[in-house]
Motif scaffolding. Structure first.
Motif, short mmCIF file in Angstrom:
data_model
loop_
_atom_site.label_atom_id
_atom_site.label_comp_id
_atom_site.label_asym_id
_atom_site.label_seq_id
_atom_site.Cartn_x
_atom_site.Cartn_y
_atom_site.Cartn_z
N LEU A 1 16.57 -31.22 57.13
CA LEU A 1 16.71 -30.43 55.91
C LEU A 1 15.30 -30.05 55.47
O LEU A 1 14.52 -30.91 55.06
CB LEU A 1 17.43 -31.23 54.82
N PHE A 2 14.99 -28.79 55.58
CA PHE A 2 13.61 -28.32 55.39
C PHE A 2 13.50 -27.55 54.08
O PHE A 2 14.23 -26.58 53.86
CB PHE A 2 13.21 -27.44 56.58
N ALA A 3 12.58 -27.98 53.22
CA ALA A 3 12.40 -27.37 51.90
C ALA A 3 10.96 -26.88 51.75
O ALA A 3 10.10 -27.62 51.26
CB ALA A 3 12.74 -28.38 50.81
N PRO A 4 10.66 -25.65 52.18
CA PRO A 4 9.29 -25.12 52.09
C PRO A 4 9.03 -24.40 50.77
O PRO A 4 9.97 -23.92 50.11
CB PRO A 4 9.24 -24.13 53.26
N ALA A 5 7.77 -24.31 50.40
CA ALA A 5 7.37 -23.58 49.21
C ALA A 5 5.97 -23.01 49.42
O ALA A 5 5.22 -23.48 50.28
CB ALA A 5 7.40 -24.49 47.98
N VAL A 6 5.64 -22.01 48.63
CA VAL A 6 4.33 -21.37 48.68
C VAL A 6 3.65 -21.56 47.33
O VAL A 6 4.30 -21.48 46.28
CB VAL A 6 4.46 -19.87 49.01
N ILE A 7 2.36 -21.82 47.37
CA ILE A 7 1.59 -22.06 46.15
C ILE A 7 0.48 -21.00 46.03
O ILE A 7 0.14 -20.35 47.03
CB ILE A 7 0.98 -23.47 46.14
N PRO A 8 -0.09 -20.82 44.85
CA PRO A 8 -1.11 -19.78 44.66
C PRO A 8 -2.49 -20.18 45.18
O PRO A 8 -3.47 -20.23 44.45
CB PRO A 8 -1.11 -19.56 43.14
N ALA A 9 -2.54 -20.47 46.46
CA ALA A 9 -3.79 -20.71 47.18
C ALA A 9 -3.72 -19.87 48.45
O ALA A 9 -2.65 -19.72 49.03
CB ALA A 9 -3.97 -22.18 47.52
N HIS A 10 -4.85 -19.31 48.88
CA HIS A 10 -4.83 -18.42 50.04
C HIS A 10 -4.43 -19.16 51.31
O HIS A 10 -3.67 -18.64 52.12
CB HIS A 10 -6.20 -17.77 50.23
N ARG A 11 -4.93 -20.38 51.49
CA ARG A 11 -4.66 -21.11 52.72
C ARG A 11 -4.58 -22.61 52.44
O ARG A 11 -4.95 -23.09 51.39
CB ARG A 11 -5.73 -20.80 53.76
N GLY A 12 -4.11 -23.33 53.43
CA GLY A 12 -3.93 -24.77 53.30
C GLY A 12 -2.45 -25.13 53.31
O GLY A 12 -1.59 -24.31 52.96
N MET A 13 -2.14 -26.35 53.70
CA MET A 13 -0.75 -26.75 53.86
C MET A 13 -0.62 -28.27 53.83
O MET A 13 -1.46 -28.98 54.39
CB MET A 13 -0.22 -26.20 55.20
N ILE A 14 0.45 -28.75 53.18
CA ILE A 14 0.86 -30.15 53.26
C ILE A 14 2.30 -30.18 53.72
O ILE A 14 3.16 -29.45 53.19
CB ILE A 14 0.76 -30.87 51.89
N VAL A 15 2.59 -30.99 54.73
CA VAL A 15 3.95 -31.19 55.24
C VAL A 15 4.27 -32.66 55.06
O VAL A 15 3.49 -33.52 55.48
CB VAL A 15 4.06 -30.79 56.72
#
Length: 308
Positions: free
Chosen positions: A191-205
């Motif tokens: 069950l995958f719940a992705p989101a986007v934040i107001p930063a150009h790059r970078g990621m936490i999984v």
């Protein structure tokens, strides 16, 4: 030896960052098409067949079309789209999990999805070693910078300063789920719940684990040790320590790099754990991974041209 490279889709975010990493490298020469010829089928076909290596930075259907245009048995392909990530005959381009030898020998390599890179790097070694069950209904939460969403999403975030968080794939059909399931050997799709934040790059999984409810699950310490052993000697993947601050941060000012850092957090009694991966969605999550795979396929140092 100089290898001829054609980036099909070079005007997009991923293609531009690949070209930046290849700039000034004498091992490669880029085949380029001007704006007038970039979408001309005959010109693309000629470039695809003239190249030693083709990197596809295209929508899925266009990527399949490009592969079909290659009519020789010499041109090798790295596809950054979703089109071939679970396709027969394609090697999955996460060499730390799939195997460097397989990538080195491959004619066709599918570059992993950005979210998938973190999820698979965390879970695949643990499931394959029996430290976590393959039949558990895993949940994955993730946040990414908006640059992974293409030009339309980049423009939306950069013109609408009021967006603080964007959850999407609410129908639970995100295109990364098939590769996440298959490459980890899971019997159930996560069950995958992705989101986007107001930063150009970078990621936490992140993968939360209710260890007390998981029959046969290893301890957090055992999982951390297993991940450290699996990635020992890797120049790109490292095992991070729990920060003294108790916080795992992404910063808007991060310039980005091509590394991947994995974490295992747990509560005091060991009944719960959180697996987490931190990476640059445009680095190890996209362009950096393409260049790493290209280096391996060309018999070069896998870190050449990367941002470490």
């Amino acid at each position: 030896m100089t290898h001829k490279i054609f980036i099909d889709g070079a005007a997009g975010t991923t293609g531009l960052e690949i070209a930046e990493r290849l700039a000034g490298r004498s091992e490669f020469s880029l085949i380029t098409l001007d704006e007038a010829r970039r979408k001309d089928a005959a010109a693309r076909r000629e470039a695809l067949n003239a190249a030693d290596f083709v990197i596809l930075c295209l929508p899925d259907d266009a990527a399949r079309e490009a592969v079909a245009m290659i009519d020789n048995d010499r041109t090798r392909v790295i596809d950054a789209s979703t089109a071939h990530r679970v396709a027969p005959g394609w090697v999955y381009g996460l060499p730390e999990v799939s195997g460097h030898d397989k990538v080195a020998a491959a004619m066709r390599v599918s570059n992993p999805g950005c979210y998938s890179t973190g999820f698979i790097a965390l879970l695949a070694p643990l499931v394959s070693q029996g430290l976590l069950p393959a039949d558990w209904p895993y949940i994955c939460h993730a946040v990414s910078g908006y640059s992974g969403g293409g030009k339309a999403l980049i423009e939306r975030f950069e013109t609408d300063g009021d967006i603080a968080w964007r959850g999407y794939a609410l129908g639970l059909g995100h295109k990364h789920v098939p590769e996440m399931q298959e490459r980890c050997g899971l019997s159930l799709p996560p069950l995958f719940a992705p989101a986007v934040i107001p930063a150009h790059r970078g990621m936490i999984v992140e993968i939360p684990l209710p260890l007390a409810a998981m029959t046969g699950a290893a301890t957090a310490d055992a999982m951390r040790s297993a991940l450290a052993a699996h990635y020992e000697g890797s120049p790109l993947v490292e095992i991070g320590e729990t920060p003294d601050s108790g916080e795992l941060l992404l910063r808007v000012s991060d310039a980005g790099d091509d590394r991947l850092t994995l974490f295992v957090f747990a509560n005091a009694d060991g009944s719960q754990a959180r697996l987490a991966a931190r990476l640059d969605n445009l680095g190890k999550g996209a362009s950096g991974a393409c260049v790493q795979n290209l280096n391996i396929m060309a018999g070069l140092d896998e870190t050449a041209g990367l941002r470490l």
